[in-house]
Write a protein that holds these residues in place. Sequence first.
Motif: not given
Length: 519
Positions: A303-304, A310-312, A359-360
């Motif tokens: 998600f960006r 950015e969230f992976n 972000m993870l």
Amino acid sequence: MYDAMSGRRFHPAAQFTSLVSRGLMPEDASLAAEAPRFTDNPFKLGVASGEPHPDGFVLWTRLAPDPLAEDGLGGMPKRHVPVQWEVAEDEHFRKIVKRGTAAALPELAHSVHVEVHGLKPGRYYWYRFKAGREISRTGRTKTAPSPFADLSGMSFALASCQAWYHGYFTAYRHMAEDHPDVVFFLGDYIYEYPINSKNLYRNVKLSSAHNAKTVTLSQYRLRYSLFKTDPDLQSIHALAPWVVTMDDHEVENNYAGAHSQYKTSPDDFLRQRAAAYQAFYENIPIRSASIPNGPDMLMYRRFRYGKLAEFNVLDTRQYRNDYPSNEAERLDPSRSILGSAQERWLFHHLSKSDAIWNMLVQQVVLAQIDRDTGPGVEYSTDQWDGFPACRDRLFSAYKAYGIKNPVVLTGDIHRHAAADLKTDFNDIQSETIGTELITTSISSDADGSETDSLAPIWLGNPHVKLYNAQRGYVRCKMIPKHIQADFQVLPYITRPGAPVSTYASFVIEAGRPGLQRVL
């Protein structure tokens, strides 16, 4: 992906394709207009949204006039039911921008997943469902901003580990008052254990059907129904979009890939995992790309939020190697908590990231935690410490691709914790390359306490900057210059009505890795 029952490999969308070919796709404009009659309000499990993208999101509900019906089907007949849905730009639905009819299918426990597209980025929308003469509560959600937007800021909350039977979800009531843009749920949405007088802290009576370990599809469905009857959980779902990943208890404690830790055969366990994954999909606002195919479910995704973040989202259960039998195996460079395909996917997206914050969103503690307070060392092999080579590959990718401001969001341990991520955890003087924020449980392990017997172990690792054993959640405010993380705690949850307070606050400055405590 592998189906243990047939030995064949399938694309994860194969089951969805099968539904479409049979005329059973969840969004079906050809549905008959016959109005169903219900024995009671069919929207007792609430509404939810999730998977926010710049042009839309997923809307969810599940028809269940009798949520605790012991067959797990919520008191619904075994037939397709048309459900109308509407999305509006205002809470009074004066300006409706999208509407349609979806099929609530008995094959999916009469859940509804509507993937809405064509909306404006970065704005609130309101939605509702109608089945027969019954109308659901109104939900509010929000699209993600344009991927090229210079976003001034965003807010989000972290939650995990909500054992319904251990206490009330009061933390969600306080989270709703914070009005986060998005909620990241980091695993253990349900628990599989039998519920009985030994672990039931709520003042309720349950039938004997709940006093059994969840193994079958009907049992998993019933367990989700029980948890989702909580009014505070329903309220926060209706207020903000969720991004959900699972950990172990959605299936079984401490499972590792195809391996049960309870001596269940691999074939039997994969059948159990298939049932658990299907029930997860049925009850979570997640996209059709994640419809499980037998025991396989595509959970890792990205998600960006503009140029800001950015969230992976990771899956650290489905593809991991089994627990090591000795230290040499733990250190085996081929071991992975992510599996080779997910590692490649993650590193590919990291290599292309131009976000300020990377972000993870994941489940188990990534920082090294030595659990021996003496001269020896001891590690939990359920966490990333069981896969140090995989962690090293991640840190090498951060360095190789010049990843800016990596932050890891974690759940699992029923404790608030925060840690600096080091190039060498055994050398406190080594470079700090990132930060890990670990949220405590919503309710698991009942009331908790400010400290406990594990505190000296965790705080004995100098890169660990916080340890607290109360219940609560983490609220975060992100702007280009910094992230502030507030660790929210409740004094009790075994009875309703607890207040909330901020136990600690940390700031992470962009371009300056590491935690700075401000409260």
